[in-house]
Motif scaffolding. Structure first.
Motif, PDB file in Angstrom:
ATOM      1  N   THR A   1       0.829  -1.201   0.000  1.00 58.37           N
ATOM      2  CA  THR A   1       0.000   0.000   0.000  1.00 58.37           C
ATOM      3  C   THR A   1       0.865   1.254   0.000  1.00 58.37           C
ATOM      4  O   THR A   1       0.599   2.212  -0.734  1.00 58.37           O
ATOM      5  N   GLN A   2       1.904   1.250   0.813  1.00 61.88           N
ATOM      6  CA  GLN A   2       2.795   2.402   0.890  1.00 61.88           C
ATOM      7  C   GLN A   2       3.533   2.625  -0.431  1.00 61.88           C
ATOM      8  O   GLN A   2       3.738   3.771  -0.839  1.00 61.88           O
ATOM      9  N   LEU A   3       3.932   1.551  -1.090  1.00 61.85           N
ATOM     10  CA  LEU A   3       4.612   1.684  -2.383  1.00 61.85           C
ATOM     11  C   LEU A   3       3.683   2.308  -3.413  1.00 61.85           C
ATOM     12  O   LEU A   3       4.057   3.258  -4.104  1.00 61.85           O
ATOM     13  N   LEU A   4       2.454   1.814  -3.518  1.00 59.97           N
ATOM     14  CA  LEU A   4       1.497   2.396  -4.474  1.00 59.97           C
ATOM     15  C   LEU A   4       1.228   3.869  -4.176  1.00 59.97           C
ATOM     16  O   LEU A   4       1.070   4.670  -5.095  1.00 59.97           O
ATOM     17  N   ALA A   5       1.208   4.228  -2.904  1.00 53.30           N
ATOM     18  CA  ALA A   5       0.921   5.617  -2.519  1.00 53.30           C
ATOM     19  C   ALA A   5       1.989   6.587  -3.012  1.00 53.30           C
ATOM     20  O   ALA A   5       1.721   7.784  -3.126  1.00 53.30           O
ATOM     21  N   LYS A   6       3.175   6.093  -3.325  1.00 53.38           N
ATOM     22  CA  LYS A   6       4.243   6.973  -3.827  1.00 53.38           C
ATOM     23  C   LYS A   6       3.889   7.572  -5.187  1.00 53.38           C
ATOM     24  O   LYS A   6       4.472   8.572  -5.597  1.00 53.38           O
ATOM     25  N   LEU A   7       2.925   6.994  -5.887  1.00 54.28           N
ATOM     26  CA  LEU A   7       2.483   7.530  -7.182  1.00 54.28           C
ATOM     27  C   LEU A   7       1.458   8.649  -7.028  1.00 54.28           C
ATOM     28  O   LEU A   7       1.263   9.445  -7.953  1.00 54.28           O
ATOM     29  N   ASP A   8       0.821   8.726  -5.865  1.00 50.43           N
ATOM     30  CA  ASP A   8      -0.288   9.660  -5.657  1.00 50.43           C
ATOM     31  C   ASP A   8       0.121  11.110  -5.907  1.00 50.43           C
ATOM     32  O   ASP A   8       1.144  11.575  -5.403  1.00 50.43           O
ATOM     33  N   GLY A   9      -0.702  11.798  -6.673  1.00 47.88           N
ATOM     34  CA  GLY A   9      -0.522  13.225  -6.891  1.00 47.88           C
ATOM     35  C   GLY A   9       0.543  13.598  -7.906  1.00 47.88           C
ATOM     36  O   GLY A   9       0.804  14.784  -8.108  1.00 47.88           O
ATOM     37  N   LEU A  10       1.156  12.631  -8.542  1.00 45.75           N
ATOM     38  CA  LEU A  10       2.199  12.919  -9.525  1.00 45.75           C
ATOM     39  C   LEU A  10       1.689  12.696 -10.945  1.00 45.75           C
ATOM     40  O   LEU A  10       0.875  11.810 -11.192  1.00 45.75           O
TER      41      LEU A  10
END
Length: 195
Positions: free
Chosen positions: A16-25
């Motif tokens: 979940t944390q890895l996928l969240a690194k894409l958020d907002g970019l």
């Protein structure tokens, strides 16, 4: 929580944390190479999903039915570490979620001592258990999450798991600048010859 549930929890959290690194970019930022070796956010997500499918599919005789052309014989080296212009963010995120669901089903179906074989590992290490693969995948996902943390910070300054991350120090911009200057001064002092 028993040991299997604990390991599974850590794996799910890191995914979940890895996928969240894409958020907002935007598309460019999630794809652009940020290191001399080409490490990029979307490539990390693609890689983690791809290896997870193999480790919890083929290794335990539970193929996912999903073909990954970047792992085929003759595929371009490191093709699992980046996304082509034609591969969409949605496709890579869907692959990550598909891999997670397939892995979760394998973990739920098997005991920790269930045997598996990693055919691409050296002969002396290829016989494994579900326990070993869970530990391995937790470590691999956490390693790549660390890469993603640094890449995301380089892109837009976002660090850790967001502004409420208890592991991040609370500094305003001036304090942060002064802190980095102190680190730079200490590094230079340590590197200069005594005398």
């Amino acid at each position: 929580m028993d040991e299997k549930a604990t390991l599974h929890h850590y794996l799910r959290t890191r995914r979940t944390q890895l996928l969240a690194k894409l958020d907002g970019l935007g598309e460019y930022d999630i794809r652009r190479p940020m290191t001399p070796t080409g490490t990029n956010l979307l490539g990390l997500v693609k890689h983690v999903a791809s290896v997870e499918l193999d480790y919890f599919g083929e290794v335990f005789g539970r193929p996912s039915g999903r073909t990954l052309p970047w792992f085929a014989d003759g595929a371009e080296p490191d093709a699992d570490m980046w996304a082509t212009a034609e591969q969409t963010r949605a496709e890579i995120v869907e692959l990550h979620r598909f891999a997670a669901a397939h892995t979760d089903a394998t973990i739920e179906a098997l005991a920790l001592d269930a045997p598996g074989v990693v055919p691409w590992w050296p002969e002396e290490r290829r016989n494994v258990t579900l326990h070993r693969m869970l530990v391995h995948m937790c470590a691999e996902t956490a390693q790549h999450l660390g890469h993603a943390d640094i890449i995301r910070e380089l892109i837009d300054g976002a660090a850790g798991q967001g502004p409420n991350d208890p592991n991040l120090s609370r500094r305003d911009a001036n304090e942060q600048s002064a802190y980095v200057e102190r680190l730079e001064a200490a590094a230079r002092a340590a590197a200069s010859p005594a005398g």
